[in-house]
Design a protein around this motif. Sequence first.
Motif, mmCIF file in Angstrom:
data_model
loop_
_atom_site.group_PDB
_atom_site.id
_atom_site.type_symbol
_atom_site.label_atom_id
_atom_site.label_comp_id
_atom_site.label_asym_id
_atom_site.label_seq_id
_atom_site.Cartn_x
_atom_site.Cartn_y
_atom_site.Cartn_z
ATOM 1 N N ALA A 117 0.836 -1.212 0.000
ATOM 2 C CA ALA A 117 0.000 0.000 0.000
ATOM 3 C C ALA A 117 0.866 1.257 0.000
ATOM 4 C CB ALA A 117 -0.940 -0.007 1.203
ATOM 5 N N PHE B 162 1.158 4.108 -2.739
ATOM 6 C CA PHE B 162 0.950 5.477 -2.266
ATOM 7 C C PHE B 162 2.019 6.414 -2.835
ATOM 8 C CE2 PHE B 162 2.076 8.661 1.012
ATOM 9 C CZ PHE B 162 0.884 9.359 1.105
ATOM 10 N N LEU C 239 1.225 7.921 -6.301
ATOM 11 C CA LEU C 239 0.013 8.715 -6.498
ATOM 12 C C LEU C 239 0.311 10.166 -6.845
ATOM 13 C CD1 LEU C 239 -2.154 7.505 -3.474
ATOM 14 C CD2 LEU C 239 -2.439 6.884 -5.874
ATOM 15 N N LYS D 67 -4.223 13.206 -4.436
ATOM 16 C CA LYS D 67 -4.819 12.024 -3.801
ATOM 17 C C LYS D 67 -4.120 11.631 -2.503
ATOM 18 C CE LYS D 67 -6.666 10.088 -7.976
ATOM 19 N NZ LYS D 67 -7.900 9.378 -8.004
ATOM 20 N N SER E 137 -6.109 11.756 1.284
ATOM 21 C CA SER E 137 -7.163 10.770 1.540
ATOM 22 C C SER E 137 -6.606 9.344 1.605
ATOM 23 C CB SER E 137 -8.271 10.865 0.491
ATOM 24 O OG SER E 137 -7.769 10.561 -0.790
ATOM 25 N N VAL E 138 -5.668 9.019 0.720
ATOM 26 C CA VAL E 138 -5.090 7.678 0.726
ATOM 27 C C VAL E 138 -4.202 7.485 1.954
ATOM 28 C CG1 VAL E 138 -3.633 6.047 -0.535
ATOM 29 C CG2 VAL E 138 -5.277 7.468 -1.782
ATOM 30 N N LYS F 256 -6.414 6.674 4.806
ATOM 31 C CA LYS F 256 -6.929 5.300 4.709
ATOM 32 C C LYS F 256 -5.857 4.295 5.142
ATOM 33 C CE LYS F 256 -9.251 1.939 1.822
ATOM 34 N NZ LYS F 256 -9.586 1.175 2.988
ATOM 35 N N ILE F 257 -4.624 4.469 4.680
ATOM 36 C CA ILE F 257 -3.530 3.564 5.066
ATOM 37 C C ILE F 257 -3.321 3.624 6.576
ATOM 38 C CG2 ILE F 257 -1.043 3.148 4.896
ATOM 39 C CD1 ILE F 257 -1.242 4.067 1.949
#
Length: 185
Positions: free
Chosen positions: A97, A101, A104, A108, A111-112, A115-116
């Motif tokens: 992940a 990441f 990206l 983005k 937000s990512v 989430k991670i």
Amino acid sequence: MMARDEFGNITCQTKGKKSLAKTMKRKLLFLRRRHTDTTLGTVMKGDGKQVTKIHPDDAMQWSRSFESLLLDKTGLELFRGFLRSEFSDENLEFWIAVEEFKQLKSSKLPSVAQKIYTDFVAPQAPREINLDAKTRMKTLANLSSHNKEVFEEAQRKVQALMEKDSYPRFLESEVYQRIIRSQKS
């Protein structure tokens, strides 16, 4: 129509439920596999179809360094499958992940990153990785920076942990040893 499934449970077979049942069966198939399963020398897609046969020379490269295993797509998938069979794939999933990441677009990242953090780093996260409190707090503080280095230290520690713990077990596993032995045959 009523029928019995493979576990002896009575099920109702309607079109929608049947496809759901097939999907669930396919997704849970890995639980029924044993280390003696003949599919372990191949990398499988989620739908159970064979993707590629692993060449023993490639597998030998993976034993030279942990990085060579992580950088090889086939090796990474086999390692992932091995960790899943041990129910310990959260460290590798976090590592992947973070690698994704880093690729990206800047828009983005926030937000990512959140989430991670929520999935892997936060205390009591669903797939919580093993990090010391200092690294966990530093990662939380880095979330506001909105750059690609947010998880740098955490990823480095998780990679070192996998290299020290999971990687040697993988090299000693029946899965890996079977591939190596096929070279000698």
